[in-house]
Design an enzyme around this catalytic site. Structure first.
Site, mmCIF file in Angstrom:
data_model
loop_
_atom_site.group_PDB
_atom_site.id
_atom_site.type_symbol
_atom_site.label_atom_id
_atom_site.label_comp_id
_atom_site.label_asym_id
_atom_site.label_seq_id
_atom_site.Cartn_x
_atom_site.Cartn_y
_atom_site.Cartn_z
ATOM 1 N N LYS A 1 0.885 -1.277 -0.470
ATOM 2 C CA LYS A 1 -0.522 -0.088 -0.059
ATOM 3 C C LYS A 1 0.899 0.727 0.113
ATOM 4 C CE LYS A 1 -4.214 -2.592 0.693
ATOM 5 N NZ LYS A 1 -4.015 -3.303 0.867
ATOM 6 N N THR A 2 0.088 2.298 -0.180
ATOM 7 C CA THR A 2 0.928 3.472 -0.140
ATOM 8 C C THR A 2 1.718 3.847 1.095
ATOM 9 O OG1 THR A 2 -0.822 4.549 -1.760
ATOM 10 C CG2 THR A 2 0.828 6.016 -0.630
#
Length: 388
Positions: A189-190
């Site tokens: 994920k980011t």
């Protein structure tokens, strides 16, 4: 396999992240300590929410939000058919049932129209609607919130892909149109924490229930119970909860990564633009994921739409040939109603948008450590594989 390999996703860890974790390791608190409070406060500032509740992962974030809302047996949760199965599973954990909404075949997102159809099929039992911000995009949150409210349901955003995304100029997670929003800090994920999750909300009572539920339902606040005089160890189990706590070690990494969110968002945006430009210069049977109105996504994934039948090659063969050329890829996702457990529960479902999206989608590499030239290289390799 090629020596230079691009996975479909990868975390970005620098020395500031390592130093933040080491500082916690040298301190007194490894879990349930001050770094949790610091992460929650910083996340509130980042998304504009009044409250943020850290937890062990994105799945437990979904479960906590639904459980704290009181979702239970006899209730129905509306879940888009294209998502990771955790979105639906969280409702089942609460004893509720799931009705799957179809999705837009070009975005993979639940729409106001597919939501309306799912609400009709829920037969008046809908308690929660869970739009999934697939790949970092969201759609018509205001309209879906109105339709959910008209059906007596709350909107709880599955924003596990959408850290850093904005809708109508506001950060996803500010909960302007929803009861709560849930996030994931999985490595691809980011923001990465190894594992980790977060729930944001404007409702103080909901946030308090989630904090109690994430630690076995135990209440330690003396203002909430009659603490016995001279018994500082006293605590009360007010409800049945779980061990969904995040450690301070993980929180330190997430907090350090959060400070880099602006850079992460800009880099992902630049790489996505490079992909868009490279694909625009080809005649391949490939198109970027359709973009939704009012959304500025921080793309967690870069899915493309491929007409495999026009290229005369299967998706499995494309993935294998790309891997041999140093390009990883993945499929996001097999429709949840097609998973054996859900198919046994609900039978075969007619969801043509989800079927079309699944059959024509492939996620290409997207992570901040990619070079400026990597998107062009990936498209070049895709052209070789597709014969373009």
């Amino acid at each position: 396999m090629a020596q230079h390999f691009l996975p479909y996703g990868r975390q970005s860890i620098d020395e500031s992240d390592i130093e933040a974790v080491v500082e916690v390791l040298r301190g007194d608190w490894l879990t349930t300590g001050p770094t949790i409070d610091a992460l929650e406060a910083a996340f509130c500032d980042a998304v504009g929410a009044a409250h943020a509740v850290a937890c062990s992962n994105g799945t437990t974030a979904l479960h906590l939000a639904l459980a704290a809302e009181g979702v239970g047996p006899g209730d129905v949760c509306i879940v888009p058919a294209v998502t990771f199965m955790a979105t639906a599973n969280a409702a089942i954990y609460c004893g509720a049932e799931v009705v799957f909404a179809d999705v837009d075949p070009d975005t993979g997102l639940m729409t106001p129209n597919t939501l309306a159809d799912a609400l009709r099929r829920a037969g008046g039992k809908a308690r929660a609607v869970l739009p999934v911000h697939l790949a970092g995009q969201c759609e018509a949150l205001d309209v879906m919130a109105e339709r959910a409210a008209a059906a007596g349901a709350v909107l709880i955003e599955d924003a596990c892909h959408a850290v850093g995304s904005r809708w109508q100029g506001q950060p996803v997670g500010n909960c302007t149109h929803s009861r709560a929003a849930t996030f994931s800090f999985h490595p691809v994920k980011t923001i990465a924490a190894g594992e980790g999750g977060m729930v944001t909300t404007h409702d103080a009572a909901l946030a308090r229930r989630m904090r109690v539920l994430r630690s076995h339902g135990i209440e330690r606040d003396p203002s909430r119970h009659e603490r016995r005089a001279g018994e500082p160890w006293w605590h009360e189990m007010q409800m049945l909860g779980w061990n969904y706590r995040l450690s301070d070690i993980q929180a330190a990494l997430a907090l350090s990564q959060l400070k880099r969110l602006g850079d992460f968002t800009a880099r992902r945006g630049a790489l996505a633009q490079a992909y868009d430009a490279a694909l625009a210069g080809t005649k391949l049977p490939v198109s970027p994921l359709a973009r939704t109105a009012d959304c500025e996504p921080c793309l967690h994934l870069y899915p493309v739409r491929i007409t495999f039948e026009a290229a005369g090659v299967s998706r499995a063969d494309v993935m294998a040939a790309l891997a041999a050329r140093g390009v990883g890829s993945q499929v996001h996702y097999i429709p949840v109603p097609d998973q054996p457990w859900y198919k046994a529960r609900h039978g075969e479902q007619e969801l043509p948008g989800a079927r079309h999206y699944y059959e024509h989608t492939l996620s290409l590499p997207l992570y901040v450590g990619m070079s400026d030239d990597d998107p062009g290289f990936v498209v070049e390799m895709l052209a070789e594989v597709l014969g373009g």
